[in-house]
Design a protein around this motif. Structure first.
Motif, PDB file in Angstrom:
ATOM      1  N   SER A   6      -6.359  16.557   2.142  1.00  0.00           N
ATOM      2  CA  SER A   6      -6.233  18.007   2.253  1.00  0.00           C
ATOM      3  C   SER A   6      -7.352  18.482   3.162  1.00  0.00           C
ATOM      4  N   LEU A   7      -7.262  19.724   3.632  1.00  0.00           N
ATOM      5  CA  LEU A   7      -8.347  20.253   4.461  1.00  0.00           C
ATOM      6  C   LEU A   7      -9.674  20.303   3.700  1.00  0.00           C
ATOM      7  N   PRO A   8      -9.703  20.828   2.448  1.00  0.00           N
ATOM      8  CA  PRO A   8     -10.968  20.828   1.706  1.00  0.00           C
ATOM      9  C   PRO A   8     -11.514  19.421   1.484  1.00  0.00           C
ATOM     10  N   GLY A   9     -10.613  18.467   1.233  1.00  0.00           N
ATOM     11  CA  GLY A   9     -11.056  17.090   1.014  1.00  0.00           C
ATOM     12  C   GLY A   9     -11.708  16.503   2.251  1.00  0.00           C
ATOM     13  N   PHE A  10     -11.138  16.806   3.429  1.00  0.00           N
ATOM     14  CA  PHE A  10     -11.699  16.277   4.669  1.00  0.00           C
ATOM     15  C   PHE A  10     -13.011  16.974   5.008  1.00  0.00           C
ATOM     16  N   VAL A  11     -13.087  18.270   4.783  1.00  0.00           N
ATOM     17  CA  VAL A  11     -14.328  19.007   5.039  1.00  0.00           C
ATOM     18  C   VAL A  11     -15.466  18.446   4.195  1.00  0.00           C
ATOM     19  N   TYR A  12     -15.156  18.079   2.961  1.00  0.00           N
ATOM     20  CA  TYR A  12     -16.162  17.437   2.108  1.00  0.00           C
ATOM     21  C   TYR A  12     -16.660  16.145   2.757  1.00  0.00           C
ATOM     22  N   MET A  13     -15.747  15.362   3.295  1.00  0.00           N
ATOM     23  CA  MET A  13     -16.126  14.115   3.966  1.00  0.00           C
ATOM     24  C   MET A  13     -17.004  14.390   5.187  1.00  0.00           C
ATOM     25  N   MET A  14     -16.705  15.455   5.910  1.00  0.00           N
ATOM     26  CA  MET A  14     -17.502  15.816   7.089  1.00  0.00           C
ATOM     27  C   MET A  14     -18.940  16.128   6.699  1.00  0.00           C
ATOM     28  N   ASN A  15     -19.099  16.899   5.647  1.00  0.00           N
ATOM     29  CA  ASN A  15     -20.451  17.278   5.222  1.00  0.00           C
ATOM     30  C   ASN A  15     -21.212  16.109   4.610  1.00  0.00           C
ATOM     31  N   GLU A  16     -20.484  15.205   3.960  1.00  0.00           N
ATOM     32  CA  GLU A  16     -21.125  13.985   3.456  1.00  0.00           C
ATOM     33  C   GLU A  16     -21.639  13.140   4.619  1.00  0.00           C
ATOM     34  N   LYS A  17     -20.846  13.019   5.668  1.00  0.00           N
ATOM     35  CA  LYS A  17     -21.271  12.249   6.835  1.00  0.00           C
ATOM     36  C   LYS A  17     -22.463  12.917   7.522  1.00  0.00           C
ATOM     37  N   ALA A  18     -22.442  14.239   7.595  1.00  0.00           N
ATOM     38  CA  ALA A  18     -23.561  14.963   8.202  1.00  0.00           C
ATOM     39  C   ALA A  18     -24.865  14.668   7.467  1.00  0.00           C
ATOM     40  N   ALA A  19     -24.804  14.658   6.148  1.00  0.00           N
ATOM     41  CA  ALA A  19     -25.997  14.369   5.355  1.00  0.00           C
ATOM     42  C   ALA A  19     -26.474  12.945   5.594  1.00  0.00           C
ATOM     43  N   LEU A  20     -25.543  12.013   5.695  1.00  0.00           N
ATOM     44  CA  LEU A  20     -25.892  10.610   5.916  1.00  0.00           C
ATOM     45  C   LEU A  20     -26.570  10.418   7.267  1.00  0.00           C
ATOM     46  N   ILE A  21     -26.099  11.111   8.285  1.00  0.00           N
ATOM     47  CA  ILE A  21     -26.653  10.982   9.627  1.00  0.00           C
ATOM     48  C   ILE A  21     -28.028  11.643   9.721  1.00  0.00           C
ATOM     49  N   GLY A  22     -28.304  12.581   8.834  1.00  0.00           N
ATOM     50  CA  GLY A  22     -29.566  13.308   8.895  1.00  0.00           C
ATOM     51  C   GLY A  22     -29.436  14.659   9.573  1.00  0.00           C
ATOM     52  N   MET A  23     -28.237  15.227   9.560  1.00  0.00           N
ATOM     53  CA  MET A  23     -28.006  16.560  10.117  1.00  0.00           C
ATOM     54  C   MET A  23     -28.375  17.583   9.042  1.00  0.00           C
ATOM     55  N   GLU A  24     -29.629  17.969   9.025  1.00  0.00           N
ATOM     56  CA  GLU A  24     -30.174  18.760   7.923  1.00  0.00           C
ATOM     57  C   GLU A  24     -29.874  20.248   8.028  1.00  0.00           C
ATOM     58  N   THR A  57     -26.799  22.788  14.765  1.00  0.00           N
ATOM     59  CA  THR A  57     -27.871  23.027  15.728  1.00  0.00           C
ATOM     60  C   THR A  57     -27.724  22.033  16.871  1.00  0.00           C
ATOM     61  N   ALA A  58     -28.403  22.314  17.972  1.00  0.00           N
ATOM     62  CA  ALA A  58     -28.341  21.387  19.109  1.00  0.00           C
ATOM     63  C   ALA A  58     -28.901  20.022  18.726  1.00  0.00           C
ATOM     64  N   GLU A  59     -29.990  20.001  17.983  1.00  0.00           N
ATOM     65  CA  GLU A  59     -30.575  18.721  17.590  1.00  0.00           C
ATOM     66  C   GLU A  59     -29.671  17.952  16.640  1.00  0.00           C
ATOM     67  N   ASP A  60     -29.081  18.643  15.676  1.00  0.00           N
ATOM     68  CA  ASP A  60     -28.164  17.961  14.759  1.00  0.00           C
ATOM     69  C   ASP A  60     -26.957  17.410  15.502  1.00  0.00           C
ATOM     70  N   MET A  61     -26.420  18.204  16.432  1.00  0.00           N
ATOM     71  CA  MET A  61     -25.221  17.767  17.144  1.00  0.00           C
ATOM     72  C   MET A  61     -25.505  16.623  18.110  1.00  0.00           C
ATOM     73  N   VAL A  62     -26.711  16.588  18.675  1.00  0.00           N
ATOM     74  CA  VAL A  62     -27.019  15.474  19.575  1.00  0.00           C
ATOM     75  C   VAL A  62     -27.250  14.199  18.769  1.00  0.00           C
ATOM     76  N   LYS A  63     -27.744  14.344  17.540  1.00  0.00           N
ATOM     77  CA  LYS A  63     -27.823  13.178  16.639  1.00  0.00           C
ATOM     78  C   LYS A  63     -26.415  12.665  16.331  1.00  0.00           C
ATOM     79  N   LEU A  64     -25.488  13.596  16.101  1.00  0.00           N
ATOM     80  CA  LEU A  64     -24.100  13.213  15.821  1.00  0.00           C
ATOM     81  C   LEU A  64     -23.482  12.506  17.023  1.00  0.00           C
ATOM     82  N   SER A  65     -23.726  13.023  18.219  1.00  0.00           N
ATOM     83  CA  SER A  65     -23.198  12.374  19.420  1.00  0.00           C
ATOM     84  C   SER A  65     -23.700  10.942  19.529  1.00  0.00           C
ATOM     85  N   ALA A  66     -25.007  10.758  19.327  1.00  0.00           N
ATOM     86  CA  ALA A  66     -25.586   9.412  19.421  1.00  0.00           C
ATOM     87  C   ALA A  66     -24.978   8.484  18.383  1.00  0.00           C
TER      88      ALA A  66
END
Length: 389
Positions: free
Chosen positions: A134-152, A171-180
């Motif tokens: 579901s959309l809420p289920g996937f959004v939860y996965m997105m935020n879990e991944k963000a936390a794992l990557i260190g997107m604070e 933020t620009a710093e969080d998104m560039v971490k995600l890109s890497a």
């Protein structure tokens, strides 16, 4: 707990930890270019070092750069050959589209190309419901991944980046971490570097031809990603990557009226001012700087090399520290992990390399090869010629 077992456990995760090490400050001596972007960041993909930041921790709308997160979550959690049926809620989503039809069937891989090359919001919703349930289920996965990557400083509320609330930001710093992080995945790299891709179009006589919206793939030498983005509130956003001589850099620009030139300037500046230096060599012999007893013929050697982007003025600020879990090293420990070499830039630890025990083996101690008879040698050659693949 046994110290040796503890060190072995640390070895399993040290590469992941290294990616999360704090970014070191950049020396202002090599001044970066002026940018139109309200917020921007530049990163060395391999090391994870942020080389430049302008308002990098400011919370901003990120538009379709959101789809980088959607793509990497889907790649890691789904199956590329999974056949996905387009749900009703994906049809007619506002903004960019690949014109999916209700009930149409495509593979997850095809949808990912539609997501990243054409920025299809309908593809984003289809992927999210298929992978997350579901959309809420996937959004939860997105935020879990963000936390794992260190997107604070990020929060996701949808898989496409449309301006639906003030709670979808990064933020620009969080998104560039995600890109890497995403660019270290070979499937993601292949998708975002593609200039054109044909995917199926059920019910039509021809395939969909997807032309990548990212003009940097044509404008900048070595460009190989990542994603464009725009909404009325977020303005122009761009995630770019480029590889030169085996080295990859990535940029983020948010609310940038001259985003193509901003990214090119940042990449040029990064390549020119931060050459990668080998600070530790592989199998390099290390002299302990802490009290330890080394039996005769035993040495400590590095398991791998360590390379890091540095400005010329930063080289003298690099220093190393040896951390060992053993006070006595003997020949029976040959090949075992006994500690780490930690590498620092000023006060920040920028990496660590495992240390192994290496034992000198005198030539006289090596087993002597037995002489072969003529017939042994003959049958070995015959067997190899007859039965070897």
């Amino acid at each position: 707990m046994n110290v040796r077992k503890l060190l072995s456990g640390v070895l399993v995760v040290f590469l992941f930890i290294q990616a999360l090490l704090p970014a070191t400050e950049v020396n202002a001596a090599a001044s970066p270019p002026g940018l139109s972007a309200e917020s921007a960041a530049l990163i060395d993909v391999a090391s994870g070092r942020i080389l430049y930041s302008k308002n990098g921790s400011k919370k901003m709308r990120i538009a379709s750069l959101t789809k980088t997160m959607t793509a990497i979550v889907a790649i890691e959690s789904g199956k590329l050959d999974q056949v996905v049926t387009v749900p009703p809620e994906a049809v007619g989503v506002e903004g960019s589209s690949i014109y999916l039809k209700r009930g149409e069937k495509l593979t997850l891989e095809e949808l990912l190309y539609g997501l990243m090359l054409r920025s299809g919001n309908d593809a984003a919703v289809t992927i999210a419901t298929a992978v997350g349930g579901s959309l809420p289920g996937f959004v939860y996965m997105m935020n879990e991944k963000a936390a794992l990557i260190g997107m604070e400083h990020s929060n996701f509320t949808n898989p496409h980046g449309l301006d639906d609330s003030n709670m979808h930001y990064s933020t620009a710093e969080d998104m560039v971490k995600l890109s890497a992080y995403a660019l270290r995945n070979p499937v993601f790299r292949q998708i975002v570097s593609s200039k054109v891709k044909d995917i199926s179009w059920e019910g039509e006589q021809w395939d969909r031809r997807l032309l990548n919206k990212n003009k940097m793939l044509h404008l900048y030498n070595g460009a190989d990603g990542v994603k464009t983005g725009y909404t009325k509130l977020a303005k122009r956003c761009l995630a770019t990557s480029a590889t030169r001589e085996g080295r990859q850099l990535a940029t983020i620009t948010l609310n940038a009226s001259d985003d193509w030139n901003d990214s090119a300037k940042l990449l040029d500046w990064g390549f020119a001012n931060f050459p990668v230096k080998e600070l530790v060599g592989q199998k390099e012999t290390v002299k302990p700087d802490t009290p330890v007893t080394l039996e005769a013929g035993t040495h400590l050697v590095t398991m791998n090399s360590f390379r890091y982007p540095l400005q010329q003025t930063e080289t003298e600020a690099v220093h190393k520290k040896i951390v060992l879990g053993e006070s006595i090293i003997n020949g029976k420990m040959n090949g075992q992990l006994v500690g780490f070499m930690q590498i620092y830039l000023k006060d920040d630890m920028i990496g660590q390399v495992p240390l192994l025990v290496n034992v000198d083996t005198p030539t006289s101690a090596l087993p002597k090869a037995k002489a072969q008879s003529f017939w042994q040698h003959f049958w070995e050659i015959a067997a190899g010629g007859l039965w070897s693949a």
